[in-house]
Design a protein around this motif. Sequence first.
Motif: not given
Length: 617
Positions: A554-579
Motif C-alpha cells: 500500500r505505501m508504494m502506491n504502485f503496481e509492478k508490470e508482470n515480470p513473466n508475461k507467459a504466466i497469467k497474473r492476477t493483481v489483488l488488493n494491496d497489503w498495508a504494513w500494519a496488517f
Amino acid sequence: MKNFLLFSFISLNFGTLMAQNSNYWQQEADYKMDVVMNVNNYQYKGNQQLVYTNNSSDTLRRVYYHLYNNAFQPGSEMDVRLQNIKDPDSRMVNRMKESRIKTLKPDEIGYLNVYNFKQDGAIAKAKTVGTILEVSLAKPILPHTKTTFTLDFEGQVPVQIRRSGRNNSEGVALSMAQWYPKIAEFDFEGWHANPYIAREFHGVWGNFDVKITIDKDYVLGGTGYLQNKNEIGHGYQDAGNNVVQPKNVKTLTWHFYAPMVHDFAWAADKDFLHDVVKRPNNVDLHFLYKNNPNTIANWKAIQPILVNVMDFFNKTVGDYPYKQYSFIQGGDGGMEYAMCTLILGNGRFEGLLGTATHELGHSWFQHVLATNESKHPWMDEGFTSYIEDLAMNEIAETKNENPFESAYKNYYQLVASGKEQSQTTHADRYEENRPYSISSYSKGEIFLAQLEYVIGKDNVAKTLKKYFQDFKFKHPTPNDIKRTAERVSGANLDWYLTDWTQTTNNIDYGIKSITENENKTLITLERIGRMPMPIDLLVEYTDGTKESFYIPLRMMNFEKENPNKAIKRTVLNDWAWAFPTYELNISKPKTDIKKITIDPSGLMADVKQSDNIYEIK
C-alpha cells in the motif's frame, strides 16, 4: 613497449553541473604538483599549488588536508585500530595477528610533512594532527570566490601494508596512492576531514597537472594523460613512429594531466611491461604488469575480455567519459583510482579477471558518480558489485538465472550472525571487518538487485542510466538514487531506502496456512519481519499449469508490470504494513494445488525462506 597516447582534454565546466539543480553546488580544487622521487631511500619532495574555488554560501576560515601516509606509523589511529578490532585485515597483520604497522622502523614508516604553507602569498598557520592538516587561513574565503594555496611537502613511502607502499608482495616497487597533501571535501554537510583508518575516501572534483621526476629506468602508469611521451622514451614512439631512447640522463620527468577527477594515483617499476588495447570509441585500455613468465599469459588473456566488459558497462550505465583507463599491477588486492586501478596480478586468471572487472566498474560508481564512500560505502561498493555480477554473467558461457546469488548468501549469513549494523554506520565505525564488507558489498548490491523485484527489471535499468546522466561528476547521496528510481517508475520508495539502509529491519514473509472451503482454497500469508514488501506469489497446479498473483504494497502506491508475461497474473488488493496477515482465495480445491511459492525470482531478500514454499509431495 607501446606508447601512451596524448589526447585532447575533456572539456568539462563546473558551471554546467548546476544545470540539473539550481540549489546544488560543489567545491573545485585544481592541483599543480612537481615531485622528485628518490628510489634509493623511497623518499620524495614536492611543491603544490592548489586553486580552490568556494562555490558554497559559507565563508571559510579554515581548511583541512588529508596526509594519508602518516597512518603508517607506530601509534597511529590505524595502528591502534588494528590492535583492537576482533578480525583485523589479514594483509595488515603478521602471522601472530599483530599489527604490522606497530613494528615499522623509522626507514620503513610512511610520513607526509607539509611546510611553507601560503594563501595567496601570505603565510597561513598549518598544524598536523595525525593524518589531518588543519589550516587557519590568512584570510577568509568568501562565497563564490577563489584562492590559491601553495605548499612544499616531503614524504616517505611506507613498506607496503595497505593499498599504497613500496615493494609489495608481488615485487612492484612503488604503489603511490593517497600520497600527496589532498584537500578535504566540504559540502552541504560541512567538512569531511576524517582520519585515515584504512577504509574509504572522499575527494574534491578538479584538474590535476602533475610532474614526477624519477630514476630513468622506471616505467610509470596512473591517473591522467601523459603529456611528454617523446621525452620519456622507454620504447614510447614519437610522431614519426621512431623509438626514442633518452641517453646520458639519470632521471626523467613524467608529466601527467588529468581533467575533472577527484584523485591522482600512480605506480612505478623497472620491469613493467606495457600493452595498449584500443576500443572502437577511441578509449585506450592500458595494461602495466611485471615481466613475470608465469603471469604474462593471464594479463594478455584478460585484455580482449575487459574491452567487452567496458562496452557492457557503457551500455548498462553510461559512456565512460575519459579516453584512457589503466590496469596496473600494484598495491594489495584491488583498489579503484581515477582513470586507473592498482591490482595484484600473480593469482589465478579468474581472480585477476574478477578483480579487474570490479575495479573498472568503480570508474562509474565512485570516479564519475562520486559518492561519499566513507559515509555510504554501499553506494560505490554495492552498486559496483551489482554491475560486476551482471557483466560476469553476460560474458559467462553458462548464464546464472540469479547472478546476485552469492550476495544474497553473504547477506543471510550476516543476519544470522547477529552482527549486522545499519548501513548508515560510518565505514570506520563497524565493530568488525566482515560485517562491514558484507554490508557494503553484498547488501549494497542487493539494494539494486532487490529493487528489480520491487519496481521491475526494466525500471531499474532505466534508473541506472538516468542516475548516471543526472549525477555524473557530482556527489550523489542515497536520496538521489531513491528519487531517481521514483521518477523513473512512479513508485513511492521512501520506505525502501529507510528500512533497507537506515535500519537493520529484516524481510520475512511466510505461508501461514492453507485451508479448503467449498472447492476453493484460502491461503493466509503472514509478515513476520519488520520490513514490508510487495508480494509475488506463484501457484503451480497438478495439471501442470501455473498462475501468479501480485499483492501491491500500500505505501508504494504502485503496481509492478508482470515480470513473466507467459504466466497469467492476477493483481489483488494491496497489503498495508500494519496488517500482519493477508488472505486470498484460489478458485480451485486444495487437491489441485501442487506448489505455492512466495517470490519465485529469489530477488526478495527474505531471511527465512523455509516457510516461503508450500509443496505437496
